[in-house]
Design an enzyme around this catalytic site. Structure first.
Site, short mmCIF file in Angstrom:
data_model
loop_
_atom_site.label_atom_id
_atom_site.label_comp_id
_atom_site.label_asym_id
_atom_site.label_seq_id
_atom_site.Cartn_x
_atom_site.Cartn_y
_atom_site.Cartn_z
N HIS A 60 0.83 -1.21 0.00
CA HIS A 60 0.00 0.00 0.00
C HIS A 60 0.87 1.25 0.00
CE1 HIS A 60 -2.11 -3.04 2.64
NE2 HIS A 60 -2.90 -2.97 1.58
N HIS A 88 1.12 4.78 1.80
CA HIS A 88 0.65 5.40 3.04
C HIS A 88 0.76 6.92 2.96
CE1 HIS A 88 0.07 1.86 5.83
NE2 HIS A 88 0.46 1.31 4.69
N HIS A 93 -3.32 4.47 5.36
CA HIS A 93 -3.38 4.34 3.90
C HIS A 93 -3.76 5.68 3.27
CE1 HIS A 93 -4.21 -0.28 3.77
NE2 HIS A 93 -3.15 0.04 4.47
N HIS A 108 -11.35 0.32 2.30
CA HIS A 108 -10.25 -0.46 1.73
C HIS A 108 -10.82 -1.49 0.76
CE1 HIS A 108 -6.31 -2.35 1.67
NE2 HIS A 108 -6.91 -3.53 1.82
N HIS A 127 -9.21 2.49 -1.57
CA HIS A 127 -8.28 3.59 -1.34
C HIS A 127 -7.40 3.77 -2.57
CE1 HIS A 127 -8.16 2.20 3.18
NE2 HIS A 127 -9.28 2.82 2.90
N ASP A 149 -4.40 1.31 -2.28
CA ASP A 149 -4.51 -0.15 -2.34
C ASP A 149 -3.90 -0.74 -3.62
OD1 ASP A 149 -5.87 0.12 0.03
OD2 ASP A 149 -7.86 -0.05 -0.89
N HIS A 167 3.64 -5.17 3.90
CA HIS A 167 3.11 -5.68 5.18
C HIS A 167 3.47 -7.14 5.39
CE1 HIS A 167 0.64 -2.16 6.26
NE2 HIS A 167 0.62 -1.96 4.95
N ARG A 172 4.08 -3.57 9.52
CA ARG A 172 4.79 -2.90 8.41
C ARG A 172 6.24 -3.39 8.42
NH1 ARG A 172 2.19 3.15 9.14
NH2 ARG A 172 0.04 2.40 9.31
#
Length: 185
Positions: free
Chosen positions: A71, A73, A88, A96, A107, A110, A148, A171
């Site tokens: 993702h 951020h 995000h 999401h 998002h 994503d 992630h 993360r």
């Protein structure tokens, strides 16, 4: 004579504007360790024009074999094991979702999942129509890309956290998305 000069000035200005609009952009993010000290890599972003999708390619190593959520951020701050990268990137306030969904169903952040092989390396190529390397609401330059620990459930997990993060977990690595040298404006 004066009209010829105006024509020349207009032609030069048009050429400069056309070159600026059509100029491609390239960015990169060097992945550093977050909660997992062994994670590293490089993610490249390329966009041929403002109206074209961003092409994303990368190689991230030091991962556990399997699927990992990827993702963009909100913040470009990589401190505190990537936690300072914030949530995000979601300028539209959407839930999401899966990367290929329509704009109102995910998002901007994503990107779905990437797969790490048995050696812990994820080599991937994606494209995204929502993100941009050009100015605007969905610009990702200056933000963080985060890998992630877990698989992203793509917003289908049936709980509130799924609608926010895809339950993708810690993360394990992150990088600052920066325009490649010589392309900053």
């Amino acid at each position: 004579m004066e009209s010829n000069m105006k024509f020349v000035i207009c032609a030069v200005l048009f050429t400069l504007v056309a070159d600026r609009v059509s100029a491609s952009r390239q960015a990169e993010a060097v992945i550093q360790a977050g909660t997992d000290e062994g994670v590293s890599g490089l993610v490249m972003f390329y966009q041929t024009a403002e109206t074209e999708p961003v092409q994303i390619s990368g190689s991230i190593s030091g991962l556990a074999p399997g699927l990992h959520g990827l993702h963009v951020h909100q913040n470009g701050n990589l401190t505190s094991a990537c936690s300072d990268a914030g949530s995000h990137f979601n300028p539209a306030g959407s839930d999401h979702g899966a990367h290929p969904n329509l704009a109102d169903r995910r998002h901007v952040a994503d990107l779905g999942n990437v797969v790490a092989d048995e050696t812990g390396t994820a080599d991937f190529q994606l494209q995204d129509k929502l993100q941009t390397l050009y100015d605007g609401e969905n610009v990702i330059v200056g933000r963080a890309i985060v890998i992630h620990a877990l698989e992203d459930d793509l917003g289908l997990g049936g709980d509130e956290e799924s609608k926010k993060t895809g339950n993708a977990g810690a993360r394990v690595g992150c990088g600052l998305i920066e325009l490649s040298q010589g392309l900053e404006e």
